[in-house]
Design an enzyme around this catalytic site. Sequence first.
Site, short mmCIF file in Angstrom:
data_model
loop_
_atom_site.label_atom_id
_atom_site.label_comp_id
_atom_site.label_asym_id
_atom_site.label_seq_id
_atom_site.Cartn_x
_atom_site.Cartn_y
_atom_site.Cartn_z
N GLY A 43 55.46 37.35 -19.47
CA GLY A 43 56.65 36.93 -18.73
C GLY A 43 56.33 36.14 -17.47
CG HIS B 72 54.21 31.48 -20.07
ND1 HIS B 72 54.31 31.58 -18.70
CD2 HIS B 72 53.35 32.45 -20.46
CE1 HIS B 72 53.57 32.59 -18.29
NE2 HIS B 72 52.97 33.13 -19.32
CB VAL C 114 49.96 23.42 -18.85
CG1 VAL C 114 50.90 22.50 -18.07
CG2 VAL C 114 50.21 23.28 -20.35
CB SER D 118 48.02 31.61 -13.33
OG SER D 118 48.10 33.01 -13.20
#
Length: 305
Positions: free
Chosen positions: A27, A33, A172, A181
């Site tokens: 999450g 992500h 990325v 992060s």
Amino acid sequence: MRVVETLAEARARQSGQGRVGLVPTMGFFHEGHLSLMEQSRAECDLTVVTIYVNPLQFEDPSDLARYPANHRRDLDLAEELGVDLVVAPTPDEMFARPPLTKVSVAGLEDRLEGEYRPGHISGVATVVVKLLAALRPDRAYFGRKDAQQLVMVERVVQDLSLPVRVVGCRLVRENQGLALSSRNVLLQEQRAAALSLSRGLMSAADKFDQGERRAAVLEAEVRREVAGEALEYVRLCEASTLTPVNSLDGEGYLPAAARFGSVRIIDNIYLESSEPGAVADRGLRLDHPSLLYSDSEIGSHVPSS
Ligand code: AMP
């Protein structure tokens, strides 16, 4: 988009839906992500994202306690991206009892991250295998940002003949170079210092592009940028088992970890040295500040190349 809390319900909703792509996450989404979700969307009929902050992979309880979270924002981002199913299992749903079974990946779990975070790689492996077993996706997407995790998952899937295709996705970076992060939001005044890690890796990448293959020289580029006490490791490794090498021949990674204040950062460059004119893969770089630092919702957040 459906949001479910149990693995059984997720499995039921997947059945008969064609090729299923799984993106396991903890999450607090950022563009890294989202790029995994995009790739799954492009390759699969149904994209399933799990959100579970896995306690087995945190060896430091204070790191777990302050791990950033914003469930509402994650769901909005996933929905905007066209994710079909979000699985957000409760701790009890994942482990009603503390597990006695651990997935251990000899060698791989002891070096690099394993040296500094004992139990971390095995904790990731245990939960990834559990998710793969329960959800049985056709493909599972992992970022090269966590190179050791990706290499470990590939190996576990081969060793245990798990019926899934592991897809490694490019790292990325933020517009200033820092590998994205969720923990980057915790950096605060250490941010400028933290940029030294990606700067060092970028200069190692420049050396690689000029034909340099020796570990000592490539690693020295990172040591030169990152203040001595901050750097935990930088080690040139071959790609299939992350065994350190003195000189690269074939595919490899240059992974590094450093600690800035209380925040630990990992980063790497991916190196494929077989071809004469090979260039390092520095990852994708955003051309705008990451959504990590804004309240705005998704727009053109996924880098295209
Ligand atoms: P996490 O939520 O940090 O456990 O990450 C979930 C997945 O996203 C993992 O497969 C990570 O490797 C991947 N990921 C995290 N950060 C990045 C990044 N900067 N670039 C690409 N993939 C990433």
